[in-house]
Design an enzyme around this catalytic site. Structure first.
Site, mmCIF file in Angstrom:
data_model
loop_
_atom_site.group_PDB
_atom_site.id
_atom_site.type_symbol
_atom_site.label_atom_id
_atom_site.label_comp_id
_atom_site.label_asym_id
_atom_site.label_seq_id
_atom_site.Cartn_x
_atom_site.Cartn_y
_atom_site.Cartn_z
ATOM 1 N N GLY A 25 36.060 0.108 159.471
ATOM 2 C CA GLY A 25 37.127 -0.971 159.023
ATOM 3 C C GLY A 25 38.137 -0.654 158.119
ATOM 4 N N GLN A 64 41.352 -2.014 175.179
ATOM 5 C CA GLN A 64 40.088 -2.087 176.056
ATOM 6 C C GLN A 64 39.916 -3.435 176.645
ATOM 7 O OE1 GLN A 64 36.573 -1.077 173.842
ATOM 8 N NE2 GLN A 64 35.248 -0.338 175.716
ATOM 9 N N GLU A 103 28.173 -0.618 168.379
ATOM 10 C CA GLU A 103 28.527 -2.036 168.436
ATOM 11 C C GLU A 103 28.298 -2.257 169.767
ATOM 12 O OE1 GLU A 103 32.640 -2.663 167.170
ATOM 13 O OE2 GLU A 103 32.471 -1.411 165.500
ATOM 14 N N HIS A 132 11.681 18.334 130.104
ATOM 15 C CA HIS A 132 12.268 18.795 128.854
ATOM 16 C C HIS A 132 12.795 17.874 127.962
ATOM 17 C CE1 HIS A 132 16.294 20.195 126.783
ATOM 18 N NE2 HIS A 132 15.454 21.200 126.492
#
Length: 883
Positions: A131, A182, A296, A840
């Protein structure tokens, strides 16, 4: 001439420099049989380089980013906007534009496209960059596609991308941008799938978020998605969200936000069968890439499409485990107050020290594994015994309450019960082996005079340490490495049988004093004072010795000024040249002679010791000078002893006035006497280990110096990147593949940024359990370990080297180990993120009588330095008070 466009069919993951992380992953998906990926191509980083090379101003604008204050939103916004405006005004070079148009025509002019950025530092195993750059959906037409590509290039300089690169150490001029073009899919549903549960970390659970329309609604966080969880091919959980909006493709291009109404808001987006099928696709993709994936996906016309896959970078690494048995791993760093990442040699040393899970003594233990450069103990074998399974959570609560509760929660899980190994019986041979120790513990509790125990153990430790030092200095080469491994393997079997008969009564008597006080008197009011200033505690004595050093420095202002700018390499030599330095030198030399092998994070052999980096002590010395009068540390310790004696007398006197008081008082006197005589031994085993780790380190550094002389190593500290078996081979062969050093250094730096869980399974599930505490609203809950309440200024200290406390400050730290002890005389209270009743910080806080709460998750982040806070060490919470 560089290629400006590559089609998916031409690309594999080796092309990452040309197409970026997203493009390379997408092309890899395209090649996986049975995975539906929409057609497309990548505009290469060579095209981006040609684009920005056409600008004479770009280099200067890029260089200006190096000085931008990323914490200033206004400055960051201006710098990013300047660069983006400039790039969006540039013309795309003709050869680049021509290549893009030709690829678009080949893929199909009639389609709409998704245009996404793909940086060379994106979707990587160590940094997702998810992102950080922009995406443009449903883009059609030559001019719109070219404009979107240009905008993607410019989005390399969004405000968030600039800040992300700076935070993750990526140079702006080294990150190049490809653009993925795409074909659009018009889905009925879309979402995100994680092949490991992103919340719990469980690697066997596939987690699916699903919403109607395009996945942008989910990515943008504007819709409450459905959640489906699939494990082993079965839907194991389902939560249907109320989906009020969807983002869909607009007919004319771009996207449109639409309102969902009526019953469709709560309709199931995926059928159960589709969720299981999608999870199966996810597993195929995970297997191909070799790591859990963030995927995705979208569902269109009944077919599942994959449009992106990237590694999940937020999962904590798994410890190595063999077989199919579910295993439980517990952090060793939390109980040891050292949760920092460790180098390979430090981890190898610890694995060699662990006496169990080995084929031969000098080997590394299989029961201690590294995960995220931290040590994790495999507790699975212990859980096979019902007696240990029942008692282990309670025992662990004394060390770290949250770990104890996590084990309790884990053993109650149905999954553990279903796959738990059959109940085993503790072998009779173990009982016989432990009988002498158990008998000695009983004798030390009931009747033995324990007055010489501390002196006896001191002599034993000194003699054994001297013996080991002599042995390691009398050999060299492969024989010395073999002896080092043998020495480390013998440390625990040497010290534990000597210390356990005294340590166990010291701890048991503390619990008995508390329990019997409450039973017979209704309260344990004297318990806090009884634990103050015990004799013989090596860590407390170290704090007193440093106070003596501070008193010596106090008399010589020039020495105090020198310490503020001293250098490790010339620390003592430089002191001699300062007025008063010769007078202070004996105190410092004596301190380093006895305690120079100690330091923060001292269980890690590779960490610098005070002798090696003496400036680590300067803040503590200067804090003593500011916060205390001369000799006050000794007076306070004496006052603690007097308070302990008075509390013991008061408790015994109260008991005498109860029914059967004479016998109760006699019994309590014995318990107090045993506790006071032996509790000072609590730190002795670790003191023994640390002394011997220092001896081993010196021997290893001598071998490293010889490897440097032979040209095998560039510097002695490079040996820290090797394990003991690797060092043995290197010393013998005088050969080393130096590439491994760079790889491990890079891994260590990445692991150092991780937050280690206390408990996790071999499936990666983080077992989280918060401490029980009755905290007021808004308060921070933890574990009460030292009674009392105090309000004061919080001093948040992340490392000992930066610690500057004034008397009365409340110390807030990730953890405290013995190296932090010098700060306790100054602190009015203590808050740590890890710890338990017997760790401790808790024990030392009780010795100094300061309220303490440990196990406060995120304390150093939630409490700001200088804030006024109230620490309730009786009930176990911290309140942040108004100014």
């Amino acid at each position: 001439m560089p290629r400006y466009v590559l089609f998916f069919a031409e690309i594999n993951r080796a092309d990452l420099p040309d197409v970026g992380g997203k493009g390379a992953n997408l092309a890899e998906l395209w090649h996986i049989p049975g995975i539906a990926v929409p057609e497309g191509f990548c505009v290469t980083t060579g095209a981006y380089a040609a684009f920005v090379a056409a600008s004479p101003e770009f280099a200067a604008l890029l260089k200006a980013l190096e000085t931008v204050d990323i914490t200033s939103p206004g400055e960051l916004r201006q710098a990013g906007q300047r660069l983006r405006d400039h790039l969006e005004s540039l013309a795309i070079p003709a050869p680049v534009e021509q290549a893009i148009v030709q690829a678009w025509e080949t893929t199909g002019c009639d389609y709409h496209y998704a245009i996404r950025s793909s940086a060379t530092a994106e979707d990587l195993p160590t940094a997702s960059f998810a992102g950080q750059q922009d995406t443009y959906l449903n883009i059609a037409g030559e001019r719109s596609i070219l404009d979107s590509v240009r905008k993607c290039w410019a989005s390399l300089f969004t405000d968030r991308a600039i800040a992300y690169r700076r935070q993750n150490g990526f140079a702006h001029d080294k990150v190049l941008l490809s653009v993925v073009v795409q074909r659009m899919v018009y889905p009925e549903a879309a979402g995100i799938m994680f092949t490991a549960d992103p919340v719990s970390g469980n690697r066997t659970v596939v987690s699916i978020d699903a919403g109607f329309g395009l996945g942008e609604a989910l990515v943008s966080g504007i819709v409450t998605a459905d959640l489906y969880k699939v494990k082993a091919g079965k839907l194991v959980a389902k939560k249907i969200g109320r989906k009020q909006v969807a983002i869909n493709a607009a007919p004319a291009g771009g996207t449109v936000r639409e309102t969902i109404t009526g019953d469709r808001q709560t309709a199931q987006v995926l059928s159960d069968g589709d969720a299981v099928s999608l999870a199966g696709i996810g597993r195929t993709i995970e297997q191909h890439f070799g790591s859990p994936q963030d995927i995705e996906w979208c569902l269109a016309d009944g077919q599942l499409h994959i449009v992106q896959s990237r590694p999940i970078t937020t999962l904590y690494p798994l410890p190595a485990a063999t077989g199919n048995t579910l295993r439980l791993f517990l952090s060793l760093g939390h109980p040891q107050m050292m949760t920092d990442a460790m180098k390979p040699l430090g981890l190898s040393v610890l694995r060699t020290i662990v006496p169990f899970g080995k084929a031969s003594p000098g080997d590394e233990s299989d029961l201690l594994q590294a995960a995220g450069s931290r040590p994790y103990l495999d507790a699975t074998p212990l859980l096979a015994y019902p007696e240990l399974r029942a008692r282990l959570p309670g025992l662990l609560r004394n060390i770290d309450e949250t770990i104890g509760r996590a084990v309790e929660e884990y053993t109650a899980q149905e999954e553990f019960r279903a796959g738990a190994p059959g109940d085993k019986k503790l072998p009779l041979s173990l009982a016989k082996a432990l009988f002498p120790t158990a008998f000695a513990i009983l004798g030390n509790l009931l009747y033995r005079d324990n007055g010489q125990a501390i002196e006896d153990l001191d002599r034993f430790i000194a003699a054994k340490t001297s013996e080991n030092r002599g042995k390691l200095q009398n050999v060299s080469g492969p024989a010395r490495i073999a002896l080092i491994r043998e020495t480390l393997a013998a440390l625990m079997p040497t010290i534990l049988p000597r210390a356990a008969p005294f340590l166990a009564p010291a701890l048991i008597t503390y619990k008995l004093i508390e329990r019997l006080s409450v039973k017979w008197l209704g309260d344990a009011a004297e318990l806090g004072d009884i634990g103050k200033s015990p004799p013989g505690n090596v860590t407390s004595e170290m704090g007193l010795a440093l106070g003596d050093v501070a008193d010596a420095v106090r008399e010589h202002p020039a020495v105090s000024e020198y310490l503020r700018q001293a250098d490790d390499a010339t620390f003592l030599d430089g002191l001699r040249a300062v007025p008063g330095g010769e007078q202070v030198l004996p105190a410092l030399v004596a301190f380093f002679a006895r305690y120079g092998m100690r330091g923060p994070g001292e269980i890690d052999l590779t960490r610098p010791r005070w002798r090696e980096a003496p400036t680590q002590l300067v803040p503590a010395i200067l804090s003593h000078l500011r916060g205390r009068e001369p000799g006050r540390h000794r007076c306070d310790f004496l006052a603690g002893q007097q308070a302990a004696a008075a509390a013991a007398a008061r408790l015994v006197d109260r008991l005498r006035h109860t029914p059967a008081g004479f016998f109760k008082a006699r019994r309590m006197q014995r318990l107090i006497r045993v506790h006071r005589a032996l509790i000072g031994l609590r730190e002795h085993p670790k003191y023994f280990l640390v002394q011997n780790l220092d001896i081993v380190k010196q021997a290893l550094m001598q071998e490293a110096a010889a490897l440097v002389a032979d040209g095998v190593l560039a510097e002695p500290q490079e040996i820290f990147w090797l394990t003991l078996p690797e060092i043995a081979r290197t010393v013998e062969t005088r050969r080393l593949d130096r590439a491994i050093l760079a790889e491990r250094r890079e891994k260590y730096l990445a692991d150092a940024k991780l937050v280690p869980p206390r408990a996790m399974t071999s499936e990666g599930e983080i077992i989280a359990a918060r401490p029980h505490a009755q905290a007021p609203p808004g308060a921070l809950a933890g574990t009460a370990v030292s009674a009392g309440t105090v309000a004061g200024r919080a001093r948040v200290v992340l490392s000992l080297e930066e610690a500057l406390l004034d008397k009365g400050d409340i110390l807030v730290a990730p953890y405290t180990d013995p190296g932090w002890t010098p700060l306790f005389p100054l602190a009015a209270g203590l808050v740590t993120e890890v710890g338990g009743l017997m760790t401790h910080g808790a024990v030392v806080a009780r010795e100094y009588g300061i309220p303490a709460v440990v196990g406060v998750e995120g304390a150093t982040r939630l409490i700001r330095d200088g804030q006024l806070i109230r620490v309730d060490g009786s009930q176990g919470f911290v309140e942040i008070l108004p100014p």
